[in-house]
Motif scaffolding. Structure first.
Motif, PDB file in Angstrom:
ATOM      1  N   VAL A 106       0.842  -1.203   0.000  1.00  0.00           N
ATOM      2  CA  VAL A 106       0.000   0.000   0.000  1.00  0.00           C
ATOM      3  C   VAL A 106       0.872   1.246   0.000  1.00  0.00           C
ATOM      4  CG1 VAL A 106      -1.925  -1.119   1.199  1.00  0.00           C
ATOM      5  CG2 VAL A 106      -0.196   0.100   2.534  1.00  0.00           C
ATOM      6  N   LEU A 107       0.339   2.304  -0.612  1.00  0.00           N
ATOM      7  CA  LEU A 107       1.072   3.573  -0.640  1.00  0.00           C
ATOM      8  C   LEU A 107       1.079   4.201   0.752  1.00  0.00           C
ATOM      9  CD1 LEU A 107       2.455   5.736  -2.466  1.00  0.00           C
ATOM     10  CD2 LEU A 107       0.203   6.798  -2.709  1.00  0.00           C
ATOM     11  N   LEU A 108      -0.101   4.257   1.365  1.00  0.00           N
ATOM     12  CA  LEU A 108      -0.222   4.911   2.671  1.00  0.00           C
ATOM     13  C   LEU A 108      -0.927   3.996   3.667  1.00  0.00           C
ATOM     14  CD1 LEU A 108      -1.633   8.281   1.277  1.00  0.00           C
ATOM     15  CD2 LEU A 108       0.733   7.878   1.984  1.00  0.00           C
ATOM     16  N   ASP A 109      -0.367   3.885   4.860  1.00  0.00           N
ATOM     17  CA  ASP A 109      -1.051   3.189   5.940  1.00  0.00           C
ATOM     18  C   ASP A 109      -1.446   4.250   6.960  1.00  0.00           C
ATOM     19  OD1 ASP A 109      -1.894   1.810   8.130  1.00  0.00           O
ATOM     20  OD2 ASP A 109      -0.176   0.437   8.230  1.00  0.00           O
ATOM     21  N   ARG A 110      -2.750   4.504   7.057  1.00  0.00           N
ATOM     22  CA  ARG A 110      -3.192   5.603   7.914  1.00  0.00           C
ATOM     23  C   ARG A 110      -3.642   5.131   9.298  1.00  0.00           C
ATOM     24  NH1 ARG A 110      -8.810   8.334   7.185  1.00  0.00           N
ATOM     25  NH2 ARG A 110      -8.348   8.452   9.390  1.00  0.00           N
ATOM     26  N   GLY A 111      -3.481   3.854   9.585  1.00  0.00           N
ATOM     27  CA  GLY A 111      -3.836   3.352  10.923  1.00  0.00           C
ATOM     28  C   GLY A 111      -5.323   3.141  11.093  1.00  0.00           C
ATOM     29  N   CYS A 112      -5.781   2.978  12.357  1.00  0.00           N
ATOM     30  CA  CYS A 112      -7.203   2.780  12.686  1.00  0.00           C
ATOM     31  C   CYS A 112      -7.767   1.475  12.127  1.00  0.00           C
ATOM     32  CB  CYS A 112      -8.080   3.926  12.208  1.00  0.00           C
ATOM     33  SG  CYS A 112      -7.775   5.448  13.060  1.00  0.00           S
ATOM     34  N   ARG A 113      -7.027   0.380  12.253  1.00  0.00           N
ATOM     35  CA  ARG A 113      -7.496  -0.898  11.729  1.00  0.00           C
ATOM     36  C   ARG A 113      -8.676  -1.435  12.520  1.00  0.00           C
ATOM     37  NH1 ARG A 113      -4.405  -0.007   8.948  1.00  0.00           N
ATOM     38  NH2 ARG A 113      -2.425  -1.118   9.109  1.00  0.00           N
ATOM     39  N   GLU A 114      -9.649  -2.013  11.827  1.00  0.00           N
ATOM     40  CA  GLU A 114     -10.766  -2.686  12.490  1.00  0.00           C
ATOM     41  C   GLU A 114     -10.691  -4.207  12.309  1.00  0.00           C
ATOM     42  OE1 GLU A 114     -14.163  -0.685  10.828  1.00  0.00           O
ATOM     43  OE2 GLU A 114     -13.651   1.190  11.840  1.00  0.00           O
TER      44      GLU A 114
ATOM     45  N   VAL B 240       4.861  -0.847   2.778  1.00  0.00           N
ATOM     46  CA  VAL B 240       4.129   0.402   3.013  1.00  0.00           C
ATOM     47  C   VAL B 240       4.981   1.557   2.494  1.00  0.00           C
ATOM     48  CG1 VAL B 240       3.135   1.935   4.747  1.00  0.00           C
ATOM     49  CG2 VAL B 240       3.007  -0.535   5.070  1.00  0.00           C
ATOM     50  N   GLY B 241       4.373   2.420   1.649  1.00  0.00           N
ATOM     51  CA  GLY B 241       5.091   3.596   1.147  1.00  0.00           C
ATOM     52  C   GLY B 241       5.340   4.571   2.279  1.00  0.00           C
ATOM     53  N   LYS B 242       4.303   4.895   3.047  1.00  0.00           N
ATOM     54  CA  LYS B 242       4.435   5.859   4.124  1.00  0.00           C
ATOM     55  C   LYS B 242       3.420   5.567   5.212  1.00  0.00           C
ATOM     56  CE  LYS B 242       4.748  10.827   4.925  1.00  0.00           C
ATOM     57  NZ  LYS B 242       4.468  12.150   4.377  1.00  0.00           N
ATOM     58  N   GLN B 243       3.866   5.698   6.436  1.00  0.00           N
ATOM     59  CA  GLN B 243       2.986   5.484   7.583  1.00  0.00           C
ATOM     60  C   GLN B 243       2.429   6.837   8.023  1.00  0.00           C
ATOM     61  OE1 GLN B 243       3.541   2.046   8.855  1.00  0.00           O
ATOM     62  NE2 GLN B 243       1.474   2.321   9.695  1.00  0.00           N
ATOM     63  N   LEU B 244       1.118   6.942   8.165  1.00  0.00           N
ATOM     64  CA  LEU B 244       0.518   8.184   8.657  1.00  0.00           C
ATOM     65  C   LEU B 244      -0.267   7.850   9.906  1.00  0.00           C
ATOM     66  CD1 LEU B 244      -1.093   9.466   5.331  1.00  0.00           C
ATOM     67  CD2 LEU B 244       1.014  10.315   6.332  1.00  0.00           C
ATOM     68  N   SER B 245      -0.489   8.845  10.742  1.00  0.00           N
ATOM     69  CA  SER B 245      -1.460   8.563  11.790  1.00  0.00           C
ATOM     70  C   SER B 245      -2.490   9.685  11.790  1.00  0.00           C
ATOM     71  CB  SER B 245      -0.735   8.347  13.123  1.00  0.00           C
ATOM     72  OG  SER B 245      -0.859   9.413  13.955  1.00  0.00           O
ATOM     73  N   LEU B 246      -3.635   9.359  11.222  1.00  0.00           N
ATOM     74  CA  LEU B 246      -4.678  10.357  11.004  1.00  0.00           C
ATOM     75  C   LEU B 246      -5.827  10.144  11.975  1.00  0.00           C
ATOM     76  CD1 LEU B 246      -4.995  10.492   7.104  1.00  0.00           C
ATOM     77  CD2 LEU B 246      -3.521  11.819   8.603  1.00  0.00           C
ATOM     78  N   LYS B 247      -6.532  11.246  12.257  1.00  0.00           N
ATOM     79  CA  LYS B 247      -7.739  11.137  13.074  1.00  0.00           C
ATOM     80  C   LYS B 247      -8.878  10.612  12.203  1.00  0.00           C
ATOM     81  CE  LYS B 247      -6.553  15.277  15.712  1.00  0.00           C
ATOM     82  NZ  LYS B 247      -6.002  16.189  14.691  1.00  0.00           N
ATOM     83  N   THR B 248      -9.930  10.115  12.854  1.00  0.00           N
ATOM     84  CA  THR B 248     -11.067   9.600  12.085  1.00  0.00           C
ATOM     85  C   THR B 248     -11.807  10.732  11.367  1.00  0.00           C
ATOM     86  OG1 THR B 248     -12.302   9.646  14.153  1.00  0.00           O
ATOM     87  CG2 THR B 248     -11.526   7.490  13.404  1.00  0.00           C
ATOM     88  N   THR B 249     -11.542  11.989  11.767  1.00  0.00           N
ATOM     89  CA  THR B 249     -12.187  13.114  11.088  1.00  0.00           C
ATOM     90  C   THR B 249     -11.386  13.571   9.877  1.00  0.00           C
ATOM     91  OG1 THR B 249     -11.064  14.608  12.609  1.00  0.00           O
ATOM     92  CG2 THR B 249     -13.329  14.008  13.148  1.00  0.00           C
ATOM     93  N   GLU B 250     -10.292  12.884   9.603  1.00  0.00           N
ATOM     94  CA  GLU B 250      -9.488  13.227   8.435  1.00  0.00           C
ATOM     95  C   GLU B 250      -9.586  12.105   7.404  1.00  0.00           C
ATOM     96  OE1 GLU B 250      -5.715  15.734  10.108  1.00  0.00           O
ATOM     97  OE2 GLU B 250      -5.905  13.667  10.800  1.00  0.00           O
ATOM     98  N   GLN B 251      -9.496  12.482   6.114  1.00  0.00           N
ATOM     99  CA  GLN B 251      -9.456  11.433   5.100  1.00  0.00           C
ATOM    100  C   GLN B 251      -8.400  11.739   4.051  1.00  0.00           C
ATOM    101  OE1 GLN B 251     -13.128  11.005   2.975  1.00  0.00           O
ATOM    102  NE2 GLN B 251     -12.966  12.985   1.949  1.00  0.00           N
ATOM    103  N   VAL B 252      -7.918  10.674   3.426  1.00  0.00           N
ATOM    104  CA  VAL B 252      -6.910  10.825   2.388  1.00  0.00           C
ATOM    105  C   VAL B 252      -7.613  10.832   1.046  1.00  0.00           C
ATOM    106  CG1 VAL B 252      -4.816   9.877   1.381  1.00  0.00           C
ATOM    107  CG2 VAL B 252      -5.298   9.522   3.801  1.00  0.00           C
ATOM    108  N   LYS B 253      -7.338  11.863   0.238  1.00  0.00           N
ATOM    109  CA  LYS B 253      -7.948  11.914  -1.087  1.00  0.00           C
ATOM    110  C   LYS B 253      -6.845  11.733  -2.120  1.00  0.00           C
ATOM    111  CE  LYS B 253     -11.476  13.517  -3.844  1.00  0.00           C
ATOM    112  NZ  LYS B 253     -11.454  12.380  -4.758  1.00  0.00           N
TER     113      LYS B 253
END
Lengths: 336, 168
Positions: free
Chosen positions: B123-131, B139-152
């Protein structure tokens, strides 16, 4: 609000082509295109309608339509129940609505209905519970919208653009629900020219409002056509002498290789089935290189998968008693 | 986010994938991209790795677990797997790894086509919050985003992404 659409304009029931937008028809064709690859899987099904129950409610004989609806439902992982009404309760005097209420109480999610009376699918759609969807599999002389859509799908796969096409529908327009739905769909999709070629006795009265060019001569009617759709001669719907004889009909309106010469060289020949060989068309044409009749059958499964999955009711996530008793539907919509 | 950065990420991914393929002694992997962003990314990786077999594409719409809630995705595309997946080493490619539900659906769909020998996830981006219990191999890049944020993601060329705020 249209009976067929929900408040967001999504498909709710699929009853007739009439009243559906061009965008929605294209959506159906595109979705069917995706389902067309499912038979390539070694497991020929997708889990989309797992846990849903679909009832094939056929008040009129059918082999192809019923089996393709059944197969389509099974490829969507739904549970399917086939009810042959000739052998069931209506014979014992139960009314249509009573039959319906009983099946609803068994928690069916969708009814696929074929009935000899025009308007019966609409009637049922008006009387079912809000979570039940109705698919019209042919009602009297009125409509057969999934047949029309599978024909549009077949045409689009061979010819791409509808705008430049000349499509001829040949045969018994008067009794044909298939023709009515095809004409609606072809016009809604912007087909260049739609012709019907038929004897005067098999042309409906209101044909001026259909949006078609009427021909009575097969040879002139076939000139320059890209798509030729033959209709079945519906002996079971004919009362009185509308035709001198089948042999005479074949002489005038039966499709042969020779008559086919007038059409474009890459014209395709279609027929909704079942074919009366030697009445509507010669075997040479039916089995010939231009015939796409068997492709129509395969496409019928993809189209029916598309329509059933698009019309299937979506749970709203709120617990609701839909009338099947307190234990019946409490958790519906929260299973995702 | 500059286009340059995504290009660099894709280059690093290609390098790491290549090393992983060698390490696992995989001789002829089959790459499959998930519509739509995953296919864009897979097209680039497929080219850089000079894979022999044509790229496969998956649309997981028919395998989603939220169909009963939200209904049919109106822009569903056909899945195309040009090769038999039986006993193949598959590199599954997606743009963003989030809950893991897309990957669950993709695995189910692949297994309806056959029984692969291995599946590697890139994957290009792993933004966390796995269910669900899913991990990417590359992984291209690890991010840690809030659930109120999205990657476009935008693409296919140039491939780029931005982080947007969505109302909670």
């Amino acid at each position: 609000m249209s009976l067929q659409l929900d408040e967001k304009g999504k498909l709710r029931h699929f009853l007739s082509i009439d009243g559906l937008s061009r965008e929605l028809l294209i959506d159906i064709l595109d979705t069917a295109e995706s389902f067309a690859t499912v038979p390539e899987q070694s497991v020929k099904k997708v889990p989309l309608l797992r846990g849903k129950t679909i009832v094939n409610l056929f008040f009129e004989a059918s082999t192809r339509t019923r089996t393709t609806f059944e197969l389509a439902a099974k490829r969507l992982s739904a549970d399917v129940l086939n009810i042959n009404i000739g052998a069931s309760s209506t014979v014992k005097g139960e009314t249509l609505l009573d039959t319906l209420r009983n099946l609803q109480a068994m928690h069916a999610d969708m009814f696929v209905v074929r009935h000899q009376e025009s308007g019966s699918a609409h009637f049922i759609a008006r009387h079912v519970k809000p979570y039940v969807s109705i698919i019209n599999a042919g009602d009297g002389r009125h409509a057969h919208p999934t047949q029309a859509m599978l024909d549009m799908f077949t045409i689009r796969r061979h010819k791409k653009e509808f705008g430049k096409l000349c499509v001829a529908i040949i045969g018994d327009i008067l009794h044909s629900r298939v023709a009515r739905s095809q004409i609606n769909a072809l016009n809604m999709l912007g087909t260049g020219e739609v012709r019907v070629i038929t004897p005067k006795t098999l042309l409906p009265n209101g044909h001026h409002s259909l949006g078609v060019q009427v021909h009575h001569d097969l040879k002139t009617g076939l000139k320059g056509t890209d798509v030729i759709i033959m209709l079945r001669l519906q002996n079971e719907r004919m009362s009185g002498a509308m035709l001198p004889s089948e042999a005479e009909y074949f002489r005038l309106y039966g499709l042969t290789e020779e008559k086919l010469c007038g059409a474009k060289s890459d014209a395709i020949v279609m027929h909704p089935g079942p074919i009366n060989r030697g009445v509507e068309m010669d075997s040479q044409v039916a089995d010939g290189p231009r015939s796409v009749i068997l492709q129509q059958v395969s496409h019928g499964i993809a189209i029916r998968m598309a329509v059933m999955s698009m019309a299937m009711h979506q749970g709203t996530g709120e617990a609701k008693d839909w009338g099947g008793g307190p234990l019946s539907r409490g958790k519906r919509g929260s299973e995702a | 986010m500059s286009t340059n950065e995504v290009d660099q990420l894709v280059n690093i991914m290609a390098k790491n994938l290549s090393a992983l393929i060698d390490n696992k002694k995989i001789s002829n992997p089959l790459m499959i991209g998930i519509h739509t962003g995953g296919v864009w990314l897979a097209e680039q990786l497929h080219k850089k790795l000079e894979l022999k077999d044509a790229l496969g594409t998956l649309d997981i719409s028919f395998y989603r677990d939220d169909f009963t809630r939200i209904g049919m995705n109106p822009q569903v595309k056909p899945s195309k797997l040009p090769h038999n997946v039986d006993d193949r080493d598959i590199i599954l490619v997606d743009d963003v790894l989030y809950t893991g539900r897309t990957i669950r659906a993709a695995l189910n769909e692949i297994f309806d086509y056959g029984r692969p020998a291995k599946v590697i996830l890139a994957v290009l981006l792993d933004r966390g919050c796995r269910e669900l219990p899913m991990t990417a191999n590359i992984v291209g890049k690890q991010l840690s985003l809030k659930t109120t944020e999205q990657v476009k993601l935008s693409g296919p060329d140039p491939l780029n992404y931005e982080i947007q705020n969505i109302s909670p």
